[in-house]
Design a protein around this motif. Structure first.
Motif, short mmCIF file in Angstrom:
data_model
loop_
_atom_site.label_atom_id
_atom_site.label_comp_id
_atom_site.label_asym_id
_atom_site.label_seq_id
_atom_site.Cartn_x
_atom_site.Cartn_y
_atom_site.Cartn_z
N PHE A 228 -7.59 -0.06 2.13
CA PHE A 228 -7.52 1.39 2.25
C PHE A 228 -6.54 1.80 3.35
O PHE A 228 -5.70 2.67 3.14
N LEU A 229 -6.65 1.15 4.51
CA LEU A 229 -5.73 1.47 5.60
C LEU A 229 -4.28 1.17 5.22
O LEU A 229 -3.38 1.94 5.55
N ARG B 16 -3.03 1.22 2.20
CA ARG B 16 -2.59 2.26 1.25
C ARG B 16 -2.26 3.56 1.97
O ARG B 16 -1.29 4.24 1.63
N VAL B 17 -3.09 3.94 2.93
CA VAL B 17 -2.85 5.18 3.67
C VAL B 17 -1.56 5.08 4.47
O VAL B 17 -0.75 6.00 4.47
N ALA C 82 1.59 4.85 2.05
CA ALA C 82 1.79 5.92 1.07
C ALA C 82 3.09 6.69 1.29
O ALA C 82 3.84 6.90 0.33
#
Length: 155
Positions: free
Chosen positions: A111-112, A114-115, A118
């Motif tokens: 998740f980190l 991807r953030v 991005a």
């Protein structure tokens, strides 16, 4: 060499037992970190060597701090027993739950990632779309374009 009373020896043994237990906890933390981040055999080897190096230094400091640097068999036995009891009791429990912990940590890391990645990915997609549009129009314009000069190679 001064004599050490039985009560003091018992206290030192129990302290070394607790220290071995603590070394087991630290080993599980190393193991969870290793399983979360790395998968290669070389990384496992390096992390195990790092752990045993740090554990050796910690044992040396323990012996200096609590037994004036004297190495006694019962203290080493206490450390080993504490580690083994942790490893085969609580360590087995932690290993069972560590898979869930590792999956949660991996999801968090993904998740980190991807953030954080991005914005660069969005910019890359924008440039790729613009490049595709330019490429689509380019061949039509190149058909009408002819080179007027010829290059002649002399031998």
């Amino acid at each position: 060499m001064p004599e050490v009373a039985i009560a003091a020896q018992t206290r030192l043994f129990l302290m070394s037992f607790g220290f071995g237990f603590l070394l087991g906890v630290v080993y599980d933390l190393f193991r969870i970190a290793r399983l979360t981040v790395t998968r290669g055999k070389a990384a496992v080897f390096v992390m195990d060597v790092l752990y045993f190096f740090l554990a050796g230094i910690a044992v040396f400091i323990f012996m200096l701090a609590f037994n004036s640097g004297e190495i006694r068999f019962y203290l080493l036995l206490g450390i080993v027993l504490g580690f083994l009891i942790y490893y085969f009791t609580f360590g087995a429990f932690v290993l069972k739950w560590s898979n869930r912990i590792i999956c949660a940590l991996r999801r968090l890391l993904r998740f980190l990632f991807r953030v954080i990645s991005a914005p660069p990915r969005a910019v890359f997609r924008l440039f790729r779309r613009l490049g595709g549009k330019i490429r689509a129009r380019l061949p039509a314009r190149l058909k009408n374009f002819k080179l007027k000069s010829k290059i002649v190679l002399k031998q």
